[in-house]
Design a protein around this motif. Structure first.
Motif, PDB file in Angstrom:
ATOM      1  N   GLU A  47      22.478  27.853  -3.803  1.00  0.00           N
ATOM      2  CA  GLU A  47      21.816  28.525  -4.929  1.00  0.00           C
ATOM      3  C   GLU A  47      20.570  29.273  -4.438  1.00  0.00           C
ATOM      4  N   ALA A  48      19.815  28.641  -3.526  1.00  0.00           N
ATOM      5  CA  ALA A  48      18.614  29.293  -2.986  1.00  0.00           C
ATOM      6  C   ALA A  48      18.986  30.504  -2.132  1.00  0.00           C
ATOM      7  N   VAL A  49      20.050  30.364  -1.336  1.00  0.00           N
ATOM      8  CA  VAL A  49      20.481  31.459  -0.459  1.00  0.00           C
ATOM      9  C   VAL A  49      20.905  32.681  -1.279  1.00  0.00           C
ATOM     10  N   GLU A  50      21.348  32.457  -2.506  1.00  0.00           N
ATOM     11  CA  GLU A  50      21.717  33.569  -3.396  1.00  0.00           C
ATOM     12  C   GLU A  50      20.535  34.510  -3.649  1.00  0.00           C
ATOM     13  N   LYS A  51      19.315  34.005  -3.434  1.00  0.00           N
ATOM     14  CA  LYS A  51      18.120  34.835  -3.647  1.00  0.00           C
ATOM     15  C   LYS A  51      17.983  35.922  -2.571  1.00  0.00           C
ATOM     16  N   VAL A  52      18.654  35.727  -1.430  1.00  0.00           N
ATOM     17  CA  VAL A  52      18.575  36.714  -0.341  1.00  0.00           C
ATOM     18  C   VAL A  52      19.364  37.949  -0.756  1.00  0.00           C
ATOM     19  N   ASN A  53      18.729  39.111  -0.735  1.00  0.00           N
ATOM     20  CA  ASN A  53      19.437  40.321  -1.159  1.00  0.00           C
ATOM     21  C   ASN A  53      19.146  41.505  -0.248  1.00  0.00           C
ATOM     22  N   THR A  54      19.963  42.522  -0.390  1.00  0.00           N
ATOM     23  CA  THR A  54      19.913  43.695   0.483  1.00  0.00           C
ATOM     24  C   THR A  54      18.576  44.407   0.422  1.00  0.00           C
ATOM     25  N   GLU A  55      17.970  44.435  -0.761  1.00  0.00           N
ATOM     26  CA  GLU A  55      16.703  45.156  -0.903  1.00  0.00           C
ATOM     27  C   GLU A  55      15.606  44.586  -0.011  1.00  0.00           C
ATOM     28  N   MET A  56      15.661  43.268   0.235  1.00  0.00           N
ATOM     29  CA  MET A  56      14.668  42.641   1.114  1.00  0.00           C
ATOM     30  C   MET A  56      14.748  43.234   2.523  1.00  0.00           C
ATOM     31  N   PHE A  57      15.970  43.381   3.023  1.00  0.00           N
ATOM     32  CA  PHE A  57      16.175  43.952   4.356  1.00  0.00           C
ATOM     33  C   PHE A  57      15.732  45.416   4.379  1.00  0.00           C
ATOM     34  N   ARG A  58      16.140  46.162   3.342  1.00  0.00           N
ATOM     35  CA  ARG A  58      15.808  47.593   3.330  1.00  0.00           C
ATOM     36  C   ARG A  58      14.302  47.806   3.251  1.00  0.00           C
ATOM     37  N   LYS A  59      13.640  46.964   2.471  1.00  0.00           N
ATOM     38  CA  LYS A  59      12.188  47.094   2.321  1.00  0.00           C
ATOM     39  C   LYS A  59      11.478  46.812   3.649  1.00  0.00           C
ATOM     40  N   GLU A  60      11.850  45.708   4.312  1.00  0.00           N
ATOM     41  CA  GLU A  60      11.117  45.293   5.511  1.00  0.00           C
ATOM     42  C   GLU A  60      11.436  46.152   6.735  1.00  0.00           C
ATOM     43  N   TYR A  61      12.618  46.774   6.745  1.00  0.00           N
ATOM     44  CA  TYR A  61      12.982  47.587   7.909  1.00  0.00           C
ATOM     45  C   TYR A  61      12.813  49.089   7.670  1.00  0.00           C
ATOM     46  N   ALA A  62      12.288  49.442   6.492  1.00  0.00           N
ATOM     47  CA  ALA A  62      12.128  50.875   6.178  1.00  0.00           C
ATOM     48  C   ALA A  62      11.170  51.559   7.154  1.00  0.00           C
ATOM     49  N   ALA A  63      10.157  50.846   7.604  1.00  0.00           N
ATOM     50  CA  ALA A  63       9.171  51.457   8.517  1.00  0.00           C
ATOM     51  C   ALA A  63       8.911  50.498   9.681  1.00  0.00           C
ATOM     52  N   VAL A  64       9.999  49.979  10.245  1.00  0.00           N
ATOM     53  CA  VAL A  64       9.894  48.908  11.236  1.00  0.00           C
ATOM     54  C   VAL A  64       9.148  49.339  12.500  1.00  0.00           C
ATOM     55  N   PHE A  65       9.145  50.625  12.825  1.00  0.00           N
ATOM     56  CA  PHE A  65       8.499  51.089  14.049  1.00  0.00           C
ATOM     57  C   PHE A  65       7.049  51.541  13.830  1.00  0.00           C
ATOM     58  N   ASP A  66       6.593  51.476  12.573  1.00  0.00           N
ATOM     59  CA  ASP A  66       5.259  52.020  12.253  1.00  0.00           C
ATOM     60  C   ASP A  66       4.118  51.068  12.605  1.00  0.00           C
ATOM     61  N   GLY A  67       4.280  49.782  12.296  1.00  0.00           N
ATOM     62  CA  GLY A  67       3.219  48.813  12.564  1.00  0.00           C
ATOM     63  C   GLY A  67       2.135  48.822  11.504  1.00  0.00           C
ATOM     64  N   ASP A  68       1.191  47.874  11.642  1.00  0.00           N
ATOM     65  CA  ASP A  68       0.116  47.784  10.657  1.00  0.00           C
ATOM     66  C   ASP A  68      -1.006  48.759  11.013  1.00  0.00           C
ATOM     67  N   GLU A  69      -2.067  48.718  10.240  1.00  0.00           N
ATOM     68  CA  GLU A  69      -3.168  49.667  10.434  1.00  0.00           C
ATOM     69  C   GLU A  69      -3.841  49.500  11.794  1.00  0.00           C
ATOM     70  N   VAL A  70      -3.904  48.249  12.277  1.00  0.00           N
ATOM     71  CA  VAL A  70      -4.530  48.010  13.584  1.00  0.00           C
ATOM     72  C   VAL A  70      -3.710  48.666  14.691  1.00  0.00           C
ATOM     73  N   TRP A  71      -2.395  48.526  14.611  1.00  0.00           N
ATOM     74  CA  TRP A  71      -1.503  49.143  15.604  1.00  0.00           C
ATOM     75  C   TRP A  71      -1.622  50.669  15.550  1.00  0.00           C
ATOM     76  N   LYS A  72      -1.596  51.181  14.333  1.00  0.00           N
ATOM     77  CA  LYS A  72      -1.678  52.637  14.166  1.00  0.00           C
ATOM     78  C   LYS A  72      -3.009  53.191  14.660  1.00  0.00           C
TER      79      LYS A  72
END
Length: 914
Positions: free
Chosen positions: A618-643
């Motif tokens: 039931e908990a695993v059902e909470k995992v959805n595609t949007e989570m992956f798309r959101k977190e990997y949308a700018a995977v190479f950008d980094g945070d403000e410190v990196w930038k």
């Protein structure tokens, strides 16, 4: 042989109206013979050979050898394999980028365009090995640890940031994002790769090599990949073939299903134990059987991840519906998923029910037989049933006590009084210690869990075990249980998606309540970045010489790896990590003893808080595609410190002479557009004379840097305090540190010195004993070339690039050994060091060598692959001439050697000079 002898297999595949060119395995079978029952992994290798077949680097005989493998399930043929891409982590990736940067500097010096130097195969580097668990159990732990990571590693990150913008075909995933293998599984991996070629789109299997042994995790997605050393990875990214023997393939048949309460971690520890007992070192393992239809892809990835622990090159799962389901869940493009299905079915790479390939050997497991397990205390293959852990630890303590007593008896003799003292002292290490920490008084006992870490790509990539950990934390909190005060707790997921789904299920708050706050996205405790224990705990462990424990959801628990003070380390599932943080001691029998006392005063047992499969699902059902798309949308950008890291937008790196992390290596000094004549070696001295089975761990720098070592002295001379030394791993981009650490292992034994253990040698002209590095520099000042003499199986173990690079930089022109491990032999050639082999029946002992001799080698400019070389050894006992076997085995290797190494060869090729 003409190209007419090669089969014509290029065909077209239509997928939803899009045309793809591909190399047809079915077409190849018509010419070479039936391949229907060839293992899936060897079909992938066969396609690779078809695609690069040119009658030179790949011949018809290579293709036929793969097909004929089915006759005996083995082959002694060596092939050149070209993976589609390369994956790097930051420790092993930095020296690769340093080499690319120095190649650009060399090209500029030769008057050519530096931008000609780029990786030819796609390279992804993920920064995941540097974050440490300094802060924990606090809402600000993640922010504080990332800040410390940036502060410690700024020089390295500035350099990688430059590489990110300077090179084509090279991407960097910034720190604080995830572990390379989990990022690979969730985002980078495609299962079927494509590239544009002559106006057409060519489709072929997604394959890779990585500079980390757990690259094998991607095998769970039907992607063939494994870990290699830095030199091999550099060769692959520069378009050169990786030399390999066609492997044996062990089939592992999975049937049945896991029982209620049993996790993927329990399964992988069982599989690891079975395969280690079977013996699969250097072999492929391929999973098959109808049990796969019910095995989630995350569970497959967990099993594939631990291939290095069960000893295999890889642990491969074929493509099927579950592969496609995971690709959909993780946000892969619909067209990509359609291509994977169509291509896999067309090529016979799709798993069909009941399909049983021909294997070199097989074994099987009914998953219904798996029981709750851990592994330890110091090897991942040593599985222990949860019900037996307390007993196992007690026996360990008993054996330690006996060992200590026997040792003392040996030293003291057999007088009664002395023996009695020995008995008393042997058990003193088991004394409990009273501790006051954070206002609490408690007793720290043997078996105390001082580290409980949810860490590592192995398990944090798997939503079922991560959700189970969160659910167990929730139930424990509801019962009023709390983590014991002496336990250092940490949660280090392999990607930000884990944070998303734990939050969506409301479980992160429950984990936080027990001290499992987010500490970072990286390998952390699993690679020894566990950070310090609280001072009162460290003092108690030292004072009482206590045998304490860590419990971690990692893949490795070798002695001293997790923390130098923690003698026993236990691999376990994430929910068991939480359970042991609550219990506080591995001597607690969680099957029968209460894990603690609830707020109502009643005992609470593990079974009372263990989540059911239905709750986890039931908990695993909470995992959805949007989570992956959101977190990997700018995977190479980094945070403000990196930038915000400022880097020059230059094609050629601006080396900083004051940096102690990144230095310009001298590999290309004096290099011309044409290779020079290879000079013979005249009157070389022996730098070290070594025995059998000297490993790359003995040769290559690793671990902590000692203040009184050559590397430690260099750092202090350059203003670095010992507290800031970091490790050899973090300084792999500085050849000055690494060459000083080559042959400096504390356990290496140089036969030139009687009874001396460690990286010392004798400087022959003066007779003085000194560090190997210091002697090498003295010889260099004197203009004296060097050789290393060794016994059998020289260079065994992992492929470590600095084992070859450091050898070269110390001035070693040749190694003369009785036999070689294949990869290190190849790496020596890749750095321009010639590997020679004693003639049959001759060795350093039969020749009576002491290391005082001089060695001359003739005929290096007229070498042939596998030819003989004249070696003259002169000493007090006279002169002896040998016809040594040159272990440059192939034409490709000879070409590399004549150019001074693989990087020189590739550089000249890229500027059109080779």
């Amino acid at each position: 042989m003409s190209s007419d002898s090669l089969p014509d297999t290029r065909r077209t595949l239509d997928v939803g109206g899009t045309q793809y060119d591909f190399y047809s395995l079915a077409q190849a079978a018509e010419d070479l013979g039936d391949i229907q029952r060839l293992p899936m992994t060897l079909k992938v290798l066969l396609e690779n050979q078809l695609r690069f077949a040119d009658d030179e680097s790949v011949s018809r005989d290579d293709l036929q050898a793969l097909v004929d493998w089915q006759k005996e399930g083995r082959s002694d043929r060596e092939i050149g394999y070209r993976p589609a891409r390369v994956l790097m982590q930051d420790f092993t990736g930095v020296p690769g980028v340093v080499d690319l940067a120095s190649m650009r500097a060399a090209v500029e010096k030769l008057g050519e365009q530096p931008s000609k130097i780029n990786p030819l195969s796609p390279v992804d580097l993920v920064i995941d090995h540097s974050v440490m668990v300094d802060k924990y159990g606090d809402p600000s732990a993640f922010k504080d640890n990332v800040a410390l990571e940036m502060e410690r590693n700024r020089e390295r990150y500035e350099f990688l940031r430059w590489g990110q913008q300077a090179f084509d075909n090279f991407r960097v995933v910034p720190p604080g994002t995830g572990i390379c293998h989990q990022v690979n599984l969730e985002y980078l991996g495609k299962t079927v790769w494509t590239r544009e070629e002559d106006g057409k789109t060519l489709a072929y299997p997604d394959t890779l090599v990585g500079t980390d042994s757990h690259t094998t995790m991607i095998n769970g997605l039907g992607v063939l990949g494994w870990g290699v050393g830095g030199i091999e990875a550099e060769a692959a990214m520069l378009g050169q073939p990786v030399s390999m023997l066609i492997p044996e393939v062990i089939g592992f048949k999975l049937t049945g299903k896991l029982r209620e309460g049993i996790t993927a971690t329990d399964l992988v520890l069982t599989v690891t134990e079975m395969l280690r007992k079977k013996g699969v070192v250097g072999k492929f393992v391929e999973f098959y059987g109808d049990g796969l239809k019910d095995l989630p892809l995350a569970d497959r990835a967990t099993i594939a991840n631990m291939a290095p622990e069960y000893g295999a090159t890889c642990g491969f799962f074929p493509v099927d519906d579950e592969t496609l389901n995971y690709m959909r869940l993780s946000g892969r493009d619909d067209d990509q998923i359609a291509l994977v299905e169509a291509y896999s079915k067309e090529q016979g790479l799709w798993r069909e029910p009941g399909h049983e390939p021909i294997f070199s050997d097989t074994l099987g497991l009914d998953m219904g037989d798996v029981e709750a397990s851990l592994a330890g205390p110091k090897r991942p293959q040593d599985r222990v049933a949860l019900s037996q852990l307390a007993t196992t630890f007690e026996k360990l303590m008993e054996d330690e006590g006996k060992s200590a007593k026997d040792s003392r008896d040996d030293k003291m003799g057999s007088e009664g009084g002395q023996t009695a003292v020995g008995v008393e002292r042997s058990y003193r290490h088991a004394d409990s210690q009273d501790v006051n920490y954070k206002g609490e008084d408690f007793s720290l006992d043997p078996g105390a869990v001082v580290i409980a870490a949810i860490t590592s790509c192995t398990n944090t990539s798997n939503p079922s075990v991560m959700m189970a950990a969160g659910l167990l934390a929730r139930k424990a909190k509801e019962k009023g249980l709390a983590t014991k005060p002496w336990v250092k707790t940490s949660l280090a997921p392999g990607s930000k998606v884990v944070t998303e789904y734990l939050a969506a299920a409301g479980l992160q708050d429950d984990l936080n309540a027990l001290g499992f706050n987010l500490v970072g996205y990286g390998c952390t405790t699993c690679i020894g970045n566990s950070g310090p224990l609280p001072e009162p705990i460290e003092d108690a462990v030292k004072t009482g010489d206590l045998t304490v424990a860590s419990v971690l959801s990692g893949n490795r628990n070798f002695e001293g790896r997790v923390h130098p003070l923690v003698k026993t380390n236990w691999l376990a599932s994430p929910p068991l990590v939480v359970a042991f943080a609550l219990a506080g001691n591995v001597r607690c029998d969680l099957d029968n003893d209460p894990i603690g006392e609830g707020s109502d005063g009643e005992p609470v047992y593990l079974k009372d808080i263990w989540p059911t499969q239905a709750e986890v699902a039931e908990a695993v059902e909470k995992v959805n595609t949007e989570m992956f798309r959101k977190e990997y949308a700018a995977v190479f950008d980094g945070d403000e410190v990196w930038k915000a890291i400022k880097v020059p937008e230059s094609e050629v790196y601006e080396w900083d002479d004051n940096s102690t992390y990144i230095q310009h290596p001298p590999f290309f000094e004096g290099m011309g557009k044409e290779p020079s004549k290879v000079e013979d070696v005249k009157d070389a001295h022996v730098l070290a004379m070594l025995g059998d089975s000297v490993t790359t761990d003995h040769i290559s720098p690793a671990g902590a840097i000692k203040p009184d070592s050559p590397a430690g002295r260099y750092l202090q001379e350059n203003g670095v305090k010992p507290v800031d030394f970091n490790s050899y791993g973090s300084r792999r981009g500085n050849h000055e540190v690494m060459m000083r650490g080559t042959f400096a292992n504390v356990r290496i034994q140089n036969e030139m010195l009687d009874g001396v253990v460690g990286g010392e040698t004798r400087h022959v002209p003066s007779g003085e004993q000194m560090a190997i590095y210091d002697a090498a520099m003295k010889y260099q000042e004197e203009g004296t070339p060097l050789v290393v003499v060794a016994g059998k199986e020289y260079g065994t173990g992992s492929s470590r690039d600095w084992a070859a690079k450091g050898t070269l930089l110390l001035g070693v022109r040749a190694v003369l050994a009785e036999s070689y491990e294949r990869i290190h032999r190849s790496n020596l050639i890749g750095m321009g060091v010639v590997p020679l082999q004693f003639p049959e029946g001759e060795d350093r002992k039969s020749l009576g060598m002491t290391g005082d001799e001089t060695v001359s080698i003739e005929g290096l400019d007229s070498l042939e692959p596998g030819g003989k070389v004249k070696v003259t050894i002169k000493g007090d006992k006279g002169e002896k001439t040998l016809d040594a076997l040159c272990r440059i085995d192939t034409a490709n290797e000879l070409e590399y050697y004549r150019h001074g190494g693989i990087l020189h060869y590739v550089l000249r090729k890229m500027i059109g000079a080779a």
